[in-house]
Enzyme design. Structure first.
Site, mmCIF file in Angstrom:
data_model
loop_
_atom_site.group_PDB
_atom_site.id
_atom_site.type_symbol
_atom_site.label_atom_id
_atom_site.label_comp_id
_atom_site.label_asym_id
_atom_site.label_seq_id
_atom_site.Cartn_x
_atom_site.Cartn_y
_atom_site.Cartn_z
ATOM 1 N N ASN A 9 14.456 -17.169 39.924
ATOM 2 C CA ASN A 9 15.929 -17.677 40.108
ATOM 3 C C ASN A 9 15.859 -19.084 40.629
ATOM 4 O OD1 ASN A 9 18.573 -18.212 41.057
ATOM 5 N ND2 ASN A 9 18.839 -16.093 40.865
ATOM 6 N N LYS A 12 18.178 -19.807 43.586
ATOM 7 C CA LYS A 12 17.679 -19.427 44.958
ATOM 8 C C LYS A 12 16.815 -20.476 45.333
ATOM 9 C CE LYS A 12 17.408 -14.403 44.626
ATOM 10 N NZ LYS A 12 16.583 -12.918 44.493
ATOM 11 N N ASP A 75 15.298 -10.663 48.218
ATOM 12 C CA ASP A 75 16.143 -9.634 47.316
ATOM 13 C C ASP A 75 17.661 -9.763 48.051
ATOM 14 O OD1 ASP A 75 16.210 -7.887 45.050
ATOM 15 O OD2 ASP A 75 17.103 -6.627 46.393
ATOM 16 N N SER A 76 18.720 -9.910 47.153
ATOM 17 C CA SER A 76 20.043 -10.154 47.736
ATOM 18 C C SER A 76 21.328 -9.725 46.550
ATOM 19 C CB SER A 76 20.122 -11.554 47.737
ATOM 20 O OG SER A 76 19.955 -12.542 46.716
ATOM 21 N N GLY A 159 26.111 -17.754 40.710
ATOM 22 C CA GLY A 159 26.549 -16.193 40.749
ATOM 23 C C GLY A 159 27.788 -15.741 41.117
ATOM 24 N N LYS A 181 27.137 -24.216 52.785
ATOM 25 C CA LYS A 181 26.746 -22.843 52.332
ATOM 26 C C LYS A 181 25.372 -22.358 52.895
ATOM 27 C CE LYS A 181 25.210 -19.843 48.719
ATOM 28 N NZ LYS A 181 24.918 -19.277 47.220
ATOM 29 N N HIS A 186 24.023 -15.657 53.849
ATOM 30 C CA HIS A 186 23.126 -14.450 54.126
ATOM 31 C C HIS A 186 21.730 -14.948 53.837
ATOM 32 C CE1 HIS A 186 24.041 -15.437 50.036
ATOM 33 N NE2 HIS A 186 23.470 -14.453 49.377
ATOM 34 N N ARG A 187 21.437 -15.873 52.717
ATOM 35 C CA ARG A 187 19.936 -16.487 52.697
ATOM 36 C C ARG A 187 19.583 -17.383 53.765
ATOM 37 N NH1 ARG A 187 21.107 -17.386 48.002
ATOM 38 N NH2 ARG A 187 20.034 -15.430 47.165
HETATM 39 P P1 ITT Z 1 14.628 -12.823 41.460
HETATM 40 O O1 ITT Z 1 14.407 -11.409 41.793
HETATM 41 O O2 ITT Z 1 13.436 -13.085 40.669
HETATM 42 O O3 ITT Z 1 14.530 -13.229 42.987
HETATM 43 P P2 ITT Z 1 17.321 -12.307 40.941
HETATM 44 O O4 ITT Z 1 18.352 -13.248 40.463
HETATM 45 O O5 ITT Z 1 16.981 -11.371 39.683
HETATM 46 O O6 ITT Z 1 16.055 -13.114 40.969
HETATM 47 P P3 ITT Z 1 17.929 -10.573 42.957
HETATM 48 O O7 ITT Z 1 17.271 -9.373 42.095
HETATM 49 O O8 ITT Z 1 17.863 -10.564 44.334
HETATM 50 O O9 ITT Z 1 17.681 -11.942 42.216
HETATM 51 O O10 ITT Z 1 19.521 -10.532 42.288
HETATM 52 C C1 ITT Z 1 20.322 -11.221 43.124
HETATM 53 C C2 ITT Z 1 21.740 -11.345 42.575
HETATM 54 O O11 ITT Z 1 22.919 -11.107 43.435
HETATM 55 C C3 ITT Z 1 21.755 -12.568 41.733
HETATM 56 O O12 ITT Z 1 21.024 -12.807 40.649
HETATM 57 C C4 ITT Z 1 23.192 -13.026 42.004
HETATM 58 O O13 ITT Z 1 23.974 -12.586 40.872
HETATM 59 C C5 ITT Z 1 23.643 -12.382 43.499
HETATM 60 N N1 ITT Z 1 23.345 -13.331 44.486
HETATM 61 C C6 ITT Z 1 22.236 -13.394 45.248
HETATM 62 N N2 ITT Z 1 22.703 -14.144 46.219
HETATM 63 C C7 ITT Z 1 23.742 -15.044 45.934
HETATM 64 C C8 ITT Z 1 24.239 -16.045 46.324
HETATM 65 O O14 ITT Z 1 23.917 -16.887 47.449
HETATM 66 N N3 ITT Z 1 25.586 -16.617 45.690
HETATM 67 C C9 ITT Z 1 25.866 -15.891 44.740
HETATM 68 N N4 ITT Z 1 25.455 -14.722 44.161
HETATM 69 C C10 ITT Z 1 24.315 -14.303 44.568
#
Ligand code: ITT
Length: 206
Positions: A9, A12, A75-76, A159, A181, A186-187
């Site tokens: 991502n 991220k 993971d978020s 997101g 931010k 959280h991150r």
């Molecule tokens: P990776 O697994 O490759 O890291 P991913 O996008 O699939 O990428 P996740 O499985 O952790 O990541 O899914 C987290 C989702 O939650 C992400 O795609 C966003 O939609 C949302 N998310 C997480 N952090 C966020 C943030 O800071 N702001 C907005 N949305 C967020």
């Protein structure tokens, strides 16, 4: 110190580079490190999925290069109380990975159409996993609390940021600059905790 971050991502990655800028000047995404292991995110918690990603990339790096690297993973997701914590660990997969976020965000707002302000509580959660060069594992987590907005707003972030209203600033997370931010997210909080743990651990290893 080189860090490989087990994420695909780009949004991220941008935040991670800023948050860890003074900790490491070599932070590679798994793609930049030439790694593309198969990762099955079938954990039931953010912690489990973060560990799954970090372990998969650590193993792939060793298999391809013989080098034991420091690997981190994030993971978020968004937890909405009125929806029983959904989309939670399914945040990326909610309505399909390829569905644009303006559609996902509109759908979540629609689901809460009859939900009063006091019941619109929600939070972003983030788990950060680390696999150290010697194989030890570390985990940290953090969250940022807010309310699901009545309509999306803000052009920054990514997101679900445009729908998480952040009361201390009176706007959604998408209205904040990256620096603002990262200071409250959280991150940002989970990564700063991890940075502390790593600093202690790596000092002891020297
Ligand atoms: P990776 O697994 O490759 O890291 P991913 O996008 O699939 O990428 P996740 O499985 O952790 O990541 O899914 C987290 C989702 O939650 C992400 O795609 C966003 O939609 C949302 N998310 C997480 N952090 C966020 C943030 O800071 N702001 C907005 N949305 C967020």
């Amino acid at each position: 110190m080189k860090i490989i971050f087990a994420t695909g991502n780009q949004n991220k990655m941008r935040e991670i580079r800023e948050i860890l800028a003074d900790f490491s000047d070599e932070i590679l995404s798994m793609k930049e490190a030439g790694l593309s292991p198969e990762i099955v995110e079938d954990g039931e918690t953010f912690d489990e999925n973060a560990l799954i990603k970090a372990r998969a990339v650590y193993r792939e790096q060793f298999r391809l290069t013989g080098e034991r690297a420091l690997v981190l993973a994030d993971d978020s997701g968004l937890e909405i109380d009125a929806l029983g914590g959904a989309p939670g660990v399914y945040s990326a997969r909610f309505m399909g990975e390829d569905t644009p976020y303006d559609i996902k965000n509109a759908a979540l707002i629609e689901k809460l159409a009859d939900t009063p302000r006091e019941e619109r509580t929600a939070r972003f959660r983030c788990a950060i996993a680390a696999v150290l060069p010697g194989g030890d594992e570390l985990l940290t987590d953090a969250s940022v609390e807010g309310l699901i907005a009545y309509e999306p707003s803000g052009a920054n972030g990514f997101g679900y940021d445009p729908i998480l209203f952040y009361p201390p600033r009176g706007c959604t997370l998408a209205c904040l600059t990256d620096d603002e931010k990262n200071a409250v997210s959280h991150r940002g909080k989970a990564l700063r905790k991890m940075r502390e743990l790593l600093a202690d651990k790596l000092y002891l290893l020297k």
